[in-house]
Write a protein that holds these residues in place. Structure first.
Motif, short mmCIF file in Angstrom:
data_model
loop_
_atom_site.label_atom_id
_atom_site.label_comp_id
_atom_site.label_asym_id
_atom_site.label_seq_id
_atom_site.Cartn_x
_atom_site.Cartn_y
_atom_site.Cartn_z
N ASP A 68 0.82 -1.21 0.00
CA ASP A 68 0.00 0.00 0.00
C ASP A 68 0.86 1.27 0.00
O ASP A 68 1.71 1.47 0.87
N VAL A 69 0.57 2.12 -0.98
CA VAL A 69 1.28 3.39 -1.13
C VAL A 69 0.27 4.52 -0.91
O VAL A 69 -0.59 4.77 -1.75
N MET A 70 0.38 5.17 0.24
CA MET A 70 -0.55 6.24 0.62
C MET A 70 0.25 7.54 0.67
O MET A 70 1.16 7.68 1.48
N LEU A 71 -0.07 8.47 -0.22
CA LEU A 71 0.81 9.62 -0.41
C LEU A 71 0.23 10.93 0.13
O LEU A 71 0.72 12.01 -0.20
N ALA A 72 -0.80 10.84 0.97
CA ALA A 72 -1.31 12.03 1.67
C ALA A 72 -0.63 12.10 3.05
O ALA A 72 0.35 11.40 3.31
N SER A 105 -4.28 6.08 -2.15
CA SER A 105 -4.89 7.40 -2.02
C SER A 105 -5.13 7.99 -3.40
O SER A 105 -4.27 7.87 -4.27
N PRO A 106 -6.27 8.63 -3.60
CA PRO A 106 -6.42 9.36 -4.86
C PRO A 106 -5.37 10.47 -4.92
O PRO A 106 -4.89 10.94 -3.88
N VAL A 120 -10.15 9.42 5.24
CA VAL A 120 -10.19 9.72 3.80
C VAL A 120 -8.84 10.32 3.41
O VAL A 120 -8.26 11.11 4.15
N PHE A 121 -8.36 9.92 2.25
CA PHE A 121 -7.05 10.37 1.80
C PHE A 121 -7.15 11.04 0.43
O PHE A 121 -7.93 10.62 -0.42
N ARG A 122 -6.34 12.06 0.24
CA ARG A 122 -6.17 12.66 -1.08
C ARG A 122 -4.78 13.28 -1.13
O ARG A 122 -4.46 14.17 -0.35
N ALA A 123 -3.98 12.79 -2.05
CA ALA A 123 -2.60 13.29 -2.18
C ALA A 123 -2.55 14.44 -3.18
O ALA A 123 -3.36 14.51 -4.11
N GLU A 151 -14.89 12.54 -9.33
CA GLU A 151 -14.04 13.58 -9.95
C GLU A 151 -12.56 13.34 -9.62
O GLU A 151 -11.71 13.36 -10.50
N ALA A 152 -12.30 13.11 -8.33
CA ALA A 152 -10.90 12.89 -7.92
C ALA A 152 -10.39 11.54 -8.44
O ALA A 152 -9.21 11.40 -8.79
#
Ligand SMILES: [Zn+2]
Length: 367
Positions: A68-72, A105-106, A120-123, A151-152
């Motif tokens: 898992d790569v979570m960039l936020a 993450s989106p 919730v994540f968003r990078a 959209e994201a």
């Protein structure tokens, strides 16, 4: 005599064939074991064909999978501060022919946070520069791809596409979401499919709306067979599954892994539980149930802060070799070769603590 043996022997200069025949046959054993017992006959005096041996050597393709790569959050702040999350494992990325991970993450500037979810994540789109050149493909079949809506989700796929990274396990509609990432290297056609089975299922794509691929058994089997029918030499499902924090795979994971191999998969790779879950072989094919975290912060235990890189070497016959390499998350949630001395939790005060109750597929607090 089978073509493999014949064409390779022809590569050897005529004058050396007789004296080095034994060595020549031995050197071929990696690719042509079934013909070892045969004694080459007059074919060995045929004209040299320099290209054949080279073709056989390149017929091995090295794949690298990370979890898992979570960039936020922490990793996002570290990247903004100039750190490269993948620098520590540049050798593994550099040595692989195909690099694949799960993008947890989106990556977008648009969209609206899902009010139903605790995590919730968003990078930032700026992180794309760090992924570019490192990854060939990223699975977006997971329980965070839809955190900021359609959209994201679509912005993420577009940004990855511009960066030359193929997003798979999701798409603009159901049919697209079930398309594998297909890549051809050294005359090997490799198909990697992505599926999620961790709620919310609302992220699933529909006939005419975007989303991810859900791991409905019959659909997974259908996709694997379709990839085979389309000429794939190697088929690998990359699953987002299992119970968070569980060190062993569930009965469900074991059952589905076997079903996928029975349907024609050459290996099964998974992630999502935030810990590694061991591996086994079934019918001679590897199942690596969970790679754990690769880039992710906010975890408290050593088990959650250790993930695996998976190196898979494949040829037309299937997986030839595989091994895992451990990575340890540092205070920013970036992977390191050695276990950092500073506890990650101490350096991430703004991130919510791990829920006291282990998350389940029914729990809303899943990461
Ligand atoms: Zn997940």
């Amino acid at each position: 005599m089978p073509a493999l043996s014949f064409s390779s022997l022809r590569y050897r200069p005529r004058s050396r064939i007789s004296g080095f025949l034994g060595i020549a046959v031995l050197s071929l054993s990696f690719f042509a074991q079934p013909v070892l017992a045969e004694t080459p006959k007059e074919e060995v005096v045929a004209e040299p064909m320099a290209v054949n041996l080279a073709e056989q050597v390149s017929a091995v393709v090295r794949l690298l999978f990370v979890g898992d790569v979570m960039l936020a959050d922490g990793p996002g702040r570290a990247i903004a501060g100039g750190r490269d999350p993948f620098a520590e494992f540049a050798d593994e990325f550099g040595q692989a022919d195909i690099r694949i991970g799960n993008l947890e993450s989106p990556i977008a500037s648009g969209g609206k946070a899902d009010a139903e979810k605790l995590y919730v994540f968003r990078a930032s789109p700026a992180v794309i520069d760090r992924l570019s050149g490192r990854f060939d493909a990223l699975s977006i079949a997971n329980n965070h791809a839809g955190d900021y809506g359609h959209e994201a989700f679509l912005e993420t796929a577009t940004l990855l596409d511009i960066a030359g990274i193929k997003a798979f396990g999701g798409g603009r509609n159901l049919a697209e979401a079930h398309q594998p990432f297909i890549i051809e290297r050294s005359k090997l056609k490799i198909a990697v499919l992505g599926y999620n089975e961790y709620k919310p299922r609302a992220f699933e794509a529909g006939p005419d709306w975007p989303g991810i691929a859900w791991s409905e058994d019959s659909h997974v089997v259908r996709d694997i067979r379709a990839a085979r029918a389309a000429g794939a030499d190697i088929v690998i499902p990359f699953m987002h599954w299992g119970w968070e924090g569980e060190r062993s795979p569930s009965a469900r994971q074991r059952q589905l892994a076997r079903l996928m191999i029975d349907a024609g998969a050459d290996a099964v790779v998974g992630s999502h539980p935030h810990v590694t879950q061991g591996s086994e072989t079934y019918k001679g094919k590897p199942i690596v149930y969970s790679l754990g975290n690769f880039v992710f912060d906010g975890f408290d235990t050593d088990a959650e802060r250790e993930g695996w890189l998976l190196r898979l070497t494949v040829s037309k016959e299937g997986v030839r070799h595989w091994e895992t390499v451990s990575a340890y998350l540092d205070a920013d949630g970036l992977p390191r070769r050695a276990k950092p001395a500073v506890p990650a939790a101490a350096a991430s005060p703004t991130v919510p603590a791990t829920p006291a109750t282990p998350a389940t597929p029914e729990a809303p607090a899943a990461r």
